[in-house]
Scaffold this motif. Structure first.
Motif: not given
Length: 202
Positions: A2, A4, A13, A15
């Motif tokens: 992930r 950010n 964000e 994923d």
């Protein structure tokens, strides 16, 4: 993994990012920001240029994991970025980790604090164009448009660092951005025009 990071003033964000995925892929395919173009994927053409912590980079060469906690500005956020820079002072490029100090420009921390206005769309539609964007239109520097986003980001960075660039300065700054449609003269005209308009506004 992930990732950010901040894109055009918004926390994002991503994923399930593969370790070898590029920032360009994440921007285009995961975040829906198609402005940065995928052309050579080798850092040779400049079509994917974005600003990473204020510094122009080829996003095809930046691994997505490298942008964790960092600030990215794409062509979609360029107008807001330029406007907030104007509101907080002009001049001086701020490299990562440093400030502009005596040059009186925007510090890296100040640049990171800029925020897109709530009424703006993620794609940059409905916002007033930056000086360089408007100059590209007025000078007829936009043809097929494929190289334009990278040229805009790079030219904006040049004008932030040097508000009155010579033709040699412009050519050198844009030397990493390839255009297959033009002889570059209209692009040079656009940067000259934006520089002149900025000088008049000061």
């Amino acid at each position: 993994m992930r990732v950010n990071f901040t894109v055009n003033g918004r926390q994002q964000e991503a994923d399930d990012v593969w370790e070898g995925e590029s920032l360009l892929y994440v921007l285009r395919e995961r975040l829906g920001l198609p402005g940065s173009k995928n052309a050579c994927e080798q850092g040779e053409c400049g079509s994917c240029t974005v600003r990473l912590d204020g510094v122009p980079v080829c996003s095809c060469l930046v691994a997505a994991g490298q942008v964790e906690g960092r600030d990215v500005v794409t062509v979609e956020g360029l107008a807001d970025f330029a406007k907030q820079r104007e509101e907080h002072g002009h001049g001086g490029a701020c490299g990562s980790g440093g400030g502009c100090g005596a040059k009186g420009g925007v510090t890296l921390d100040a640049a990171k604090r800029w925020q897109a206005r709530p009424g703006d769309s993620q794609t940059g539609e409905g916002v007033e164009l930056s000086a360089i964007q408007q100059a590209f239109i007025d000078a007829g520097a936009v043809q097929c448009g494929f190289c334009t986003p990278g040229l805009l980001v790079q030219a904006d960075a040049l004008l932030e660092e040097n508000s009155s660039p010579s033709d040699q300065d412009i050519r050198e700054a844009l030397s990493g951005n390839l255009c297959r449609c033009t002889g570059y003269e209209k692009i040079l005209d656009a940067v000259r025009l934006a520089a002149a308009r900025q000088s008049e506004a000061v």
